[in-house]
Design a protein around this motif. Structure first.
Motif, PDB file in Angstrom:
ATOM      1  N   THR A  36     -74.385  84.486  17.075  1.00  7.37           N
ATOM      2  CA  THR A  36     -75.414  84.030  17.579  1.00  7.37           C
ATOM      3  C   THR A  36     -76.115  83.166  16.698  1.00  7.37           C
ATOM      4  OG1 THR A  36     -76.781  85.978  16.381  1.00  7.37           O
ATOM      5  CG2 THR A  36     -76.015  86.428  18.645  1.00  7.37           C
ATOM      6  N   ASN A  39     -76.630  79.158  17.755  1.00  3.81           N
ATOM      7  CA  ASN A  39     -77.795  79.257  18.766  1.00  3.81           C
ATOM      8  C   ASN A  39     -79.082  79.222  18.143  1.00  3.81           C
ATOM      9  OD1 ASN A  39     -76.715  78.278  21.252  1.00  3.81           O
ATOM     10  ND2 ASN A  39     -76.082  80.523  21.922  1.00  3.81           N
ATOM     11  N   LEU A 145     -83.880  79.404  24.111  1.00  2.00           N
ATOM     12  CA  LEU A 145     -83.788  78.612  23.069  1.00  2.00           C
ATOM     13  C   LEU A 145     -84.376  77.178  22.973  1.00  2.00           C
ATOM     14  CD1 LEU A 145     -80.023  79.399  23.040  1.00  2.00           C
ATOM     15  CD2 LEU A 145     -81.504  80.399  21.304  1.00  2.00           C
ATOM     16  N   PHE A 484     -81.170  84.682  25.504  1.00  3.61           N
ATOM     17  CA  PHE A 484     -80.553  83.631  24.932  1.00  3.61           C
ATOM     18  C   PHE A 484     -80.501  82.508  26.120  1.00  3.61           C
ATOM     19  CE2 PHE A 484     -78.929  87.022  22.472  1.00  3.61           C
ATOM     20  CZ  PHE A 484     -79.372  86.608  21.041  1.00  3.61           C
ATOM     21  N   GLY A 487     -78.856  78.764  26.157  1.00  3.66           N
ATOM     22  CA  GLY A 487     -77.728  78.974  24.990  1.00  3.66           C
ATOM     23  C   GLY A 487     -76.273  78.052  25.563  1.00  3.66           C
ATOM     24  N   LYS A 488     -75.501  78.246  24.641  1.00  4.30           N
ATOM     25  CA  LYS A 488     -73.957  77.641  24.867  1.00  4.30           C
ATOM     26  C   LYS A 488     -73.337  78.771  25.745  1.00  4.30           C
ATOM     27  CE  LYS A 488     -74.135  75.266  20.584  1.00  4.30           C
ATOM     28  NZ  LYS A 488     -73.396  75.281  19.062  1.00  4.30           N
TER      29      LYS A 488
END
Length: 488
Positions: A36, A39, A145, A484, A487-488
Motif C-alpha cells: 500500500t 499509494n 487518494l 483506496f 489508486g493504481k
C-alpha cells in the motif's frame, strides 16, 4: 480476515494461543506496507531488521498472557525521537538526524513489549493540517487518494486507516491527532496536557503539545494510552498523579450521563452539511442509549483561532531557535561569516510554513507588540479554559464535530494559509484549555469519513473512552474499510 484485520486484543489472544507468532504479525505488517505504501506514502523510515529481531526474541521468550501489547506492532510519528533511527520532523533541517536516546513514550512502549515498525510522515515540525508541508513526500488519504489525510499527524493516521498498522502515535498541538483521525475514519485521542510525557517530542508549542494514540477501535486506543501514560521527572509539565486503567468500566455504557452540546460548534451554515447531520444522528443514538442531551455555551471559543496561532507561533519561534546550523541539523555551505551561516542554514533548512510561523511568533513576542498580541492571547486562553470548567459543572462530557468538513483535495488549501488555519476552529480550544478529547468515526459525507469529538474534564479520559465505546458498539462505522479510490 487477514492478520491485520484483528484488534490488538484479538492479536494478543492469538499469540497466547500459539495461533500466530510475533514474527508472523511483523512480517504481515511489512508485506502490507510494501503493498500500500506506493499509494499512501505514510512512512519516512522503516525499522524492519530491528523489528524482526525483536519479534524473534518475543517468540523465543514466550508471550506473557498478562502483557496484552507484547510482540505487537506500532508506528511512531517522526517528531518523536528514536535511538539509532532517523528522526527528521519531516524537515530538511533534520534530514540526517539520528538520535542517541529514546523519547519516554518509546521507552514505555518497549517496556510494554511493543515493536516499533518505523517513522511516520507529518507536516514539517508539526506545523500544518494536511501533511502537505513535509519536506519529503505527500501522504494520501486511503479513502480517496486525491485527498489529504489531515495533519500534522497525517502519516500516523493514514497508516492505521490503510491497515498497515493496528496502532500508531501522533502529537496534537491544535488538533493534529483528532483532525486526521476524523479525515481517515479512525480513533484518535488527545490526552489531558501532562498525562503523557513530552520528553523526546521535538517541541512546537510546549504548552500545547501532547502525544496520543491512533487505533481503529476505542478499546485498542485505551490499551495504548495505558502503556504511554504516567509521570516522568524529565518533563517538568508531567502530571504527578495516579494513572488509571483506561479500559476499566469501558463497557459500562452512557445511561444516565449528561452530554453537553456546545451551540458554538453547530453553526450549520458554516460547516459541511453532511458533517453536522452525522453528528446530530450520533447524538440521537446517545439518547437511545440512555444519555441526556443538554445544550451548553462556550462563548469565548470564537477567540480560539487567533489566541492559538499567536501562542503556538510564539512558542515555535522560541523552540526553533536551537536549529542554527551549528550543533546539529542542516548546515549551509559556502558562507563567509557567522551571521550568514545562521541566515542561510535556517532559510534553506526550514520550509515555507515553518518560516511563516517563526515570523508570526517573533513579531508577537517583540517589545512593541507583546502586550497587544501575546498577552491578550494568554488572557483569552484563560477565558476559554474557564468556559470548559463552567460547563463541566453540569455535564459529564461534550460532543461536537471534530472538523468543519471532510478531507479536502490535495493542493486545495496549501496556498491559502488562512483557510488552513480556520479549519482548526473546532479543535484548538481543547488544546488551549488542556482538556482531553477523542475523535471517533460517526458517519460519512460524500463517501468520506466524518469524525465526532468527545471532550472531557481534566484527567477524565476514562469517561471519554466509556462513552466512545458505547457509541462504537452500537454502530458499525469503525468496521468500514477505505477503498483506496483513485489508486493504481
Amino acid at each position: 480476515m487477514t492478520i491485520l484485520d484483528y484488534t490488538l486484543e484479538e492479536l494478543h489472544e492469538r499469540l497466547v494461543n500459539s495461533e500466530l507468532t510475533s514474527v508472523q504479525v511483523i512480517e504481515a505488517v511489512y508485506e502490507k506496507i510494501n503493498e500500500t505504501e506506493p499509494n499512501v506514502g505514510a512512512f519516512l523510515a522503516l525499522n524492519k531488521e530491528e523489528a524482526l529481531k525483536q519479534a524473534r526474541e518475543v517468540d523465543k521468550n514466550g508471550i506473557d498472557p498478562n502483557n496484552i501489547l507484547s510482540g505487537l506492532p506500532i508506528g511512531i510519528k517522526d517528531n518523536i525521537v528514536t535511538k539509532d533511527l532517523t528522526t527528521t520532523a519531516a524537515s530538511k533541517m533534520l534530514e540526517d538526524f539520528v538520535p542517541v536516546y529514546n523519547a519516554t513514550v518509546v521507552e514505555k512502549l518497549a517496556e510494554a513489549g511493543m515493536i516499533s515498525i518505523g517513522k511516520l510522515n507529518m507536516d514539517e515540525f508539526a506545523m500544518g493540517g494536511s501533511t502537505e508541508n513535509s519536506a519529503f513526500k505527500v501522504t494520501r488519504n486511503p479513502w480517496n487518494l486525491s485527498k489529504v489525510p489531515g495533519g500534522s499527524s497525517g502519516g500516523s493516521a493514514a497508516a492505521v486507516a490503510a491497515g498497515q498498522l493496528p496502532a500508531s502515535l501522533g502529537s496534537d498541538t491544535g488538533g493534529s491527532i483528532r483532525q486526521p483521525a476524523s479525515f481517515t475514519g479512525i480513533v484518535g485521542m488527545k490526552p489531558t496536557y501532562g498525562r503523557v510525557s513530552r520528553y523526546g517530542l521535538i517541541a512546537f508549542g510546549s504548552s500545547l503539545d501532547q502525544i496520543g494514540p491512533f487505533t481503529r477501535t476505542v478499546k485498542d486506543n485505551a490499551l495504548v494510552l495505558n502503556a504511554i501514560s504516567g509521570y516522568d521527572d524529565r518533563d517538568s509539565t508531567s502530571y504527578n498523579g495516579e494513572t488509571p486503567d483506561f479500559t476499566e468500566n469501558i463497557e459500562a455504557g452512557v445511561k444516565g450521563m449528561r452530554i453537553g452540546v456546545p451551540k458554538e460548534y453547530f453553526h450549520e451554515d458554516a460547516k459541511e452539511k453532511g458533517v453536522v447531520e452525522s453528528v446530530r444522528a450520533a447524538l440521537k443514538k446517545y439518547e437511545e442509549l440512555g444519555a441526556e442531551i443538554v445544550e451548553v455555551s462556550l462563548p469565548h471559543s470564537k477567540y480560539g483561532i487567533p489566541a492559538y496561532y499567536i501562542i503556538a507561533s510564539s512558542e515555535a519561534s522560541s523552540n526553533l531557535q536551537r536549529f542554527d546550523g551549528i550543533r546539529y541539523g542542516y548546515r549551509a555551505e559556502g558562507v563567509k561569516n557567522l551571521e550568514e551561516l545562521y541566515v542561510k542554514s535556517r532559510s534553506e533548512g526550514f520550509g515555507l510554513e515553518v518560516k511563516r510561523r517563526i515570523m508570526l511568533g517573533t513579531f508577537s513576542l517583540s517589545a512593541g507588540f507583546y502586550d497587544a498580541h501575546f498577552k491578550k492571547a494568554a488572557q483569552a486562553r484563560t477565558l476559554i479554559r474557564q468556559d470548559f470548567e463552567k460547563v463541566f459543572e453540569d455535564v459529564d462530557f461534550l460532543v461536537a464535530p471534530t472538523t468543519t468538513s471532510t478531507a479536502f483535495e490535495i493542493g486545495g488549501r496549501i496556498d491559502d494559509p488562512l483557510a488552513m488555519y480556520m479549519a482548526d476552529i473546532l479543535t484548538v480550544p481543547v488544546n488551549l484549555a488542556g482538556v482531553p478529547s477523542v475523535s471517533i468515526p460517526c458517519g460519512f459525507s460524500d463517501d468520506m469519513p466524518v469524525g465526532m469529538q468527545l471532550i472531557g474534564k481534566h484527567f477524565d479520559e476514562q469517561t471519554l473512552y466509556r462513552a466512545a465505546y458505547a457509541f462504537e458498539q452500537a454502530t458499525d462505522f469503525h468496521k468500514q474499510k477505505p477503498t483506496f479510490k483513485g489508486g493504481k
